[in-house]
Design a protein around this motif. Structure first.
Motif, PDB file in Angstrom:
ATOM      1  N   ARG A 192      29.083  30.742  11.493  1.00 29.66           N
ATOM      2  CA  ARG A 192      28.305  31.976  11.384  1.00 29.66           C
ATOM      3  C   ARG A 192      28.528  32.810  12.635  1.00 29.66           C
ATOM      4  O   ARG A 192      28.959  32.296  13.676  1.00 29.66           O
ATOM      5  CB  ARG A 192      26.829  31.677  11.196  1.00 29.66           C
ATOM      6  CG  ARG A 192      26.166  31.007  12.378  1.00 29.66           C
ATOM      7  CD  ARG A 192      24.736  30.655  12.041  1.00 29.66           C
ATOM      8  NE  ARG A 192      24.050  29.993  13.130  1.00 29.66           N
ATOM      9  CZ  ARG A 192      22.849  29.423  13.021  1.00 29.66           C
ATOM     10  NH1 ARG A 192      22.218  29.432  11.856  1.00 29.66           N
ATOM     11  NH2 ARG A 192      22.293  28.855  14.065  1.00 29.66           N
ATOM     12  N   ALA A 193      28.240  34.075  12.534  1.00 27.38           N
ATOM     13  CA  ALA A 193      28.467  34.978  13.662  1.00 27.38           C
ATOM     14  C   ALA A 193      27.539  34.610  14.812  1.00 27.38           C
ATOM     15  O   ALA A 193      26.349  34.372  14.615  1.00 27.38           O
ATOM     16  CB  ALA A 193      28.230  36.416  13.235  1.00 27.38           C
ATOM     17  N   ALA A 194      28.104  34.558  16.024  1.00 27.74           N
ATOM     18  CA  ALA A 194      27.272  34.260  17.186  1.00 27.74           C
ATOM     19  C   ALA A 194      26.288  35.376  17.427  1.00 27.74           C
ATOM     20  O   ALA A 194      25.182  35.161  17.921  1.00 27.74           O
ATOM     21  CB  ALA A 194      28.163  34.056  18.420  1.00 27.74           C
ATOM     22  N   SER A 225      20.837  33.363   3.683  1.00 26.13           N
ATOM     23  CA  SER A 225      21.450  32.093   3.308  1.00 26.13           C
ATOM     24  C   SER A 225      22.199  32.257   1.994  1.00 26.13           C
ATOM     25  O   SER A 225      22.032  33.250   1.273  1.00 26.13           O
ATOM     26  CB  SER A 225      20.380  31.005   3.159  1.00 26.13           C
ATOM     27  OG  SER A 225      19.515  31.307   2.073  1.00 26.13           O
ATOM     28  N   ILE A 226      23.031  31.259   1.694  1.00 25.29           N
ATOM     29  CA  ILE A 226      23.765  31.277   0.429  1.00 25.29           C
ATOM     30  C   ILE A 226      22.777  31.200  -0.734  1.00 25.29           C
ATOM     31  O   ILE A 226      22.959  31.853  -1.771  1.00 25.29           O
ATOM     32  CB  ILE A 226      24.745  30.092   0.376  1.00 25.29           C
ATOM     33  CG1 ILE A 226      25.821  30.268   1.449  1.00 25.29           C
ATOM     34  CG2 ILE A 226      25.395  29.984  -0.987  1.00 25.29           C
ATOM     35  CD1 ILE A 226      26.795  29.125   1.523  1.00 25.29           C
ATOM     36  N   ASN A 272      19.487  21.429   0.832  1.00 24.47           N
ATOM     37  CA  ASN A 272      19.211  22.800   1.265  1.00 24.47           C
ATOM     38  C   ASN A 272      20.024  23.088   2.516  1.00 24.47           C
ATOM     39  O   ASN A 272      19.843  22.438   3.551  1.00 24.47           O
ATOM     40  CB  ASN A 272      17.718  22.969   1.540  1.00 24.47           C
ATOM     41  CG  ASN A 272      17.362  24.393   1.929  1.00 24.47           C
ATOM     42  OD1 ASN A 272      18.225  25.247   2.055  1.00 24.47           O
ATOM     43  ND2 ASN A 272      16.084  24.643   2.113  1.00 24.47           N
ATOM     44  N   ALA A 273      20.913  24.064   2.429  1.00 20.83           N
ATOM     45  CA  ALA A 273      21.808  24.350   3.552  1.00 20.83           C
ATOM     46  C   ALA A 273      21.091  24.991   4.728  1.00 20.83           C
ATOM     47  O   ALA A 273      21.610  24.999   5.840  1.00 20.83           O
ATOM     48  CB  ALA A 273      22.945  25.261   3.085  1.00 20.83           C
ATOM     49  N   THR A 274      19.887  25.546   4.508  1.00 18.34           N
ATOM     50  CA  THR A 274      19.190  26.271   5.579  1.00 18.34           C
ATOM     51  C   THR A 274      18.198  25.411   6.337  1.00 18.34           C
ATOM     52  O   THR A 274      17.692  25.831   7.371  1.00 18.34           O
ATOM     53  CB  THR A 274      18.446  27.485   4.996  1.00 18.34           C
ATOM     54  OG1 THR A 274      17.469  27.022   4.041  1.00 18.34           O
ATOM     55  CG2 THR A 274      19.418  28.420   4.303  1.00 18.34           C
ATOM     56  N   ALA A 275      17.895  24.224   5.850  1.00 17.81           N
ATOM     57  CA  ALA A 275      16.933  23.356   6.527  1.00 17.81           C
ATOM     58  C   ALA A 275      17.237  21.911   6.172  1.00 17.81           C
ATOM     59  O   ALA A 275      17.579  21.607   5.024  1.00 17.81           O
ATOM     60  CB  ALA A 275      15.497  23.719   6.122  1.00 17.81           C
ATOM     61  N   PRO A 327      22.558  36.163  10.076  1.00 17.55           N
ATOM     62  CA  PRO A 327      22.396  34.708  10.092  1.00 17.55           C
ATOM     63  C   PRO A 327      23.092  33.999   8.946  1.00 17.55           C
ATOM     64  O   PRO A 327      23.247  32.783   8.974  1.00 17.55           O
ATOM     65  CB  PRO A 327      20.869  34.539   9.997  1.00 17.55           C
ATOM     66  CG  PRO A 327      20.404  35.763   9.289  1.00 17.55           C
ATOM     67  CD  PRO A 327      21.315  36.868   9.732  1.00 17.55           C
ATOM     68  N   MET A 328      23.503  34.746   7.926  1.00 20.20           N
ATOM     69  CA  MET A 328      24.145  34.121   6.777  1.00 20.20           C
ATOM     70  C   MET A 328      25.496  33.525   7.168  1.00 20.20           C
ATOM     71  O   MET A 328      26.252  34.116   7.922  1.00 20.20           O
ATOM     72  CB  MET A 328      24.350  35.179   5.695  1.00 20.20           C
ATOM     73  CG  MET A 328      25.036  34.640   4.461  1.00 20.20           C
ATOM     74  SD  MET A 328      25.289  35.941   3.264  1.00 20.20           S
ATOM     75  CE  MET A 328      26.296  35.059   2.073  1.00 20.20           C
ATOM     76  N   PRO A 329      25.839  32.320   6.669  1.00 19.22           N
ATOM     77  CA  PRO A 329      27.134  31.703   6.993  1.00 19.22           C
ATOM     78  C   PRO A 329      28.299  32.584   6.547  1.00 19.22           C
ATOM     79  O   PRO A 329      28.263  33.217   5.500  1.00 19.22           O
ATOM     80  CB  PRO A 329      27.104  30.388   6.201  1.00 19.22           C
ATOM     81  CG  PRO A 329      25.659  30.086   6.010  1.00 19.22           C
ATOM     82  CD  PRO A 329      24.982  31.411   5.871  1.00 19.22           C
TER      83      PRO A 329
END
Length: 401
Positions: A314-316, A132-133, A368-371, A320-322
């Motif tokens: 994000r990559a298909a 994540s960022i 929080n960008a991840t959750a 997992p990082m944007p």
């Protein structure tokens, strides 16, 4: 780090073995010395016993002398070689013990002074792909804390802060990068841009001085040109904005994904001036996706206008990082967002570098960008897609797949 300390411990044990083996042998010598003392005591008792028998008349002089000689031979046989080993033990026991005690302490102290434990830990940390960022930002913060003289570390930390709309922190990071690397035009432009957004888009003399210095050293410094165009547009100086942006378009590569957005800004400025324009019909730049994000009607009463909305690609199939991210609020929805290679956080992770990507929009009350609480996801699509995509936030985050 566990592997490192295990190896260090094994090497320490080998070194201690060379020092402690003589000590263990010294213990054997001590046992020999104790046995010799016992034999001497028994020898003396034997002499006293023979003397008593002689005085009692049980032994004559010849038998007494023979008994004494026999006891002496037995004592010599039992104590042969003990004298040399005891002398060795007395001389060689103290120094090995002191060395064995001091070696771990001395080794640890020397490694703390000349070792590179921080660099080793940092290398192990950066070897793994950030998820994540926020994780990447934490790594960069740790990197500049351990190595504050890294201009590259401060630069990328500033970029990470800007992607998270932490412009004040970004300004500090870019200032530190300038302090380390010198007044490079690109760094001056990034610093001025961070100050502009940190100051609620209020232009001041410091920003003007930084951009002037950057463009004097490099008339094609893209960040300064873009920033001056934005500032002029916000102040209603549309002619000046067009001038700065046209200079910027002239120096950007044909494949640069930001060209289309800048050209759109020029067209809007001309419209504000009342100048007729003919918008160029050009295909979308490589590595640029446009998506319209909206909130499902059923969720209108379950969110707050100030809740953060993260829109990212994000990559298909990949990390997992944007690859690119934009941050909005619920109050901004519905909104149209462009994600391009220019929004990439890391040079090696760009939208155009992957055949298929997935678009995600997440509402997070905590920022929080991840959750978060609600999310919308698209099906995998080609990274070269030019059509406008539709993305609806309609699923509880924990239930989204």
């Amino acid at each position: 780090m566990i592997e490192f300390w295990l190896c260090a411990g094994l090497l320490l044990l080998v070194a201690l073995a060379f020092l402690l083996i003589p000590v263990l042998r010294g213990r054997k010598a001590q046992a020999e010395e104790d046995r010799t003392a016992l034999n001497v005591s028994l020898y003396q008792e034997r002499l006293q016993e023979l003397q008593g028998q002689h005085e009692a008349g049980a032994l004559n002089d010849e038998q007494l002398q023979h008994g004494r000689d026999e006891a002496a031979r037995e004592l010599l046989a039992d104590t042969e070689g003990a004298g040399a080993s005891s002398r060795f033990a007395a001389l060689g026991r103290t120094i090995p013990l002191l060395a064995a005690l001091l070696m771990p302490v001395l080794g640890f102290g020397l490694y703390q002074h000349w070792g590179a434990i921080d660099e080793l830990e940092q290398a192990r940390t950066f070897a793994a792909q950030p998820k994540s960022i926020e994780e990447m930002t934490a790594r960069l913060e740790a990197s500049v804390q351990s190595n504050p003289d890294s201009a590259e570390g401060w630069y990328f930390l500033g970029r990470a802060y800007m992607a998270q709309e932490r412009a004040s922190d970004a300004a500090v990071a870019f200032e530190r990068a300038v302090g380390v690397a010198g007044r490079e035009p690109e760094l001056l432009g990034q610093w001025a841009q961070a100050l502009y957004f940190a100051g609620n888009k209020q232009w001041n003399e410091q920003m003007q001085a930084l951009t002037d210095e950057a463009l004097k050293a490099d008339p094609e410094e893209v960040t300064s040109l873009g920033l001056l165009g934005i500032a002029a547009y916000e102040e209603g100086r549309f002619t000046a904005a067009i001038g700065f942006w046209e200079r910027l378009v002239a120096v950007l590569p044909e494949q640069d994904p930001s060209r289309q957005a800048i050209q759109g800004g020029i067209e809007r400025a001309r419209e504000r001036l009342g100048v007729p324009t003919e918008k160029a019909q050009t295909p979308a730049a490589a590595g640029q996706l446009t998506v319209k994000v909206e909130l499902a009607a059923a969720l209108q009463d379950q969110v707050q206008p100030s809740d953060s909305v993260f829109v990212f690609a994000r990559a298909a199939s990949g990390p997992p990082m944007p690859l690119a991210v934009k941050r909005l609020t619920v109050a901004d929805l519905p909104a149209q967002v462009s994600l391009s290679d220019s929004d990439a956080m890391m040079p090696q992770l760009k939208i155009s570098g992957f055949e298929q990507v997935q678009l995600v929009a997440r509402i997070s009350r905590s920022g929080n960008a991840t959750a978060g609480e609600w999310v919308g996801r698209s099906q995998p699509l080609a990274s070269s897609t030019a059509e406008l995509q539709q993305l609806t936030i309609d699923t509880a985050d924990g239930q989204a797949q």
